[in-house]
Motif scaffolding. Structure first.
Motif, PDB file in Angstrom:
ATOM      1  N   ASN A 140      40.673  45.257  24.867  1.00 10.41           N
ATOM      2  CA  ASN A 140      41.864  45.196  25.719  1.00 10.41           C
ATOM      3  C   ASN A 140      42.956  46.086  25.123  1.00 10.41           C
ATOM      4  N   GLU A 141      43.163  47.241  25.734  1.00 11.05           N
ATOM      5  CA  GLU A 141      44.110  48.218  25.195  1.00 11.05           C
ATOM      6  C   GLU A 141      45.555  47.727  25.270  1.00 11.05           C
ATOM      7  N   GLY A 166      47.485  38.901  28.855  1.00 12.35           N
ATOM      8  CA  GLY A 166      46.944  40.131  28.286  1.00 12.35           C
ATOM      9  C   GLY A 166      46.839  41.292  29.249  1.00 12.35           C
ATOM     10  N   THR A 167      47.411  41.167  30.439  1.00  9.57           N
ATOM     11  CA  THR A 167      47.348  42.256  31.414  1.00  9.57           C
ATOM     12  C   THR A 167      48.666  43.020  31.463  1.00  9.57           C
TER      13      THR A 167
END
Length: 203
Positions: A140-141, A166-167
């Motif tokens: 997850n960048e 986390g988005t």
């Protein structure tokens, strides 16, 4: 050719040209000008330095060079002399703590502590650490970028407590305003640098 001579030559040519063809010619010229001007304008708006070092380090550590470019843009605007109040140094604002983490987990010599100001070394360290964080957070960048700014432990607590999913879309839920803005800026520049400099990377 003098202007008066040019006008004597071009005026009859334009008058002889059918109106529809004149319009079509004008449209073609406008499109050509835009085709040339837009890439130049984009590269002015999104400048790039240390291109070779970024591409080499990103390839070595298997992450997107455009993400590295975006981090550098937000951290220092490609100014290698930048030093923060927390003693973060160089292009990617490497802190002493980050250097310790890199030396502990990667094949870097302790001598790099004295070389953080070197752009090439700074990019190598920062890119390795960014790749390390991406792996730590399962690819997850956006989460890795948040951890680059706030630290991995703090980000893990946000995810565990469901304060953030986390988005990028929900980055406004990040507890720290600095990290919230950081993630939004980096991920925004990520897309821009990929769009402008995508041709630098072979498929």
């Amino acid at each position: 050719m003098e202007l008066s001579s040019f006008k004597k030559w071009i005026d009859p040519a334009l008058r002889a040209m059918p109106p529809k063809r004149m319009i079509l010619t004008g449209i073609i010229l406008i499109v050509l000008i835009m085709f040339i001007a837009i890439p130049v304008s984009n590269r002015w708006m999104y400048p790039l330095k240390y291109e070779e070092d970024i591409l080499n380090s990103a390839k070595q550590y298997k992450i997107s060079p455009f993400l590295v470019m975006a981090v550098i843009r937000v951290e220092t605007k490609f100014d290698p002399s930048r030093v923060s109040h927390a003693n973060a140094q160089g292009l990617m604002q490497i802190t002493p703590g980050t250097v310790d983490t890199v030396i502990k987990n990667a094949p870097f010599s302790p001598a790099v502590r004295d070389q953080i100001g070197d752009p090439k070394v700074n990019i190598q360290l920062g890119t390795w650490y960014l790749a390390y964080l991406i792996k730590e957070f399962n690819g997850n960048e956006a989460v890795a970028v948040a951890a680059y700014n706030a630290g991995p432990n703090k980000v893990k607590s946000w995810l565990k407590d469901k304060k953030w999913d986390g988005t990028v879309q929900n980055a406004n839920r990040i507890e720290y305003s600095e990290t919230r803005k950081y993630v939004q800026k980096v991920m925004g520049y990520y897309g821009k640098y990929k769009s402008v400099y995508g041709s630098l990377v072979e498929d």
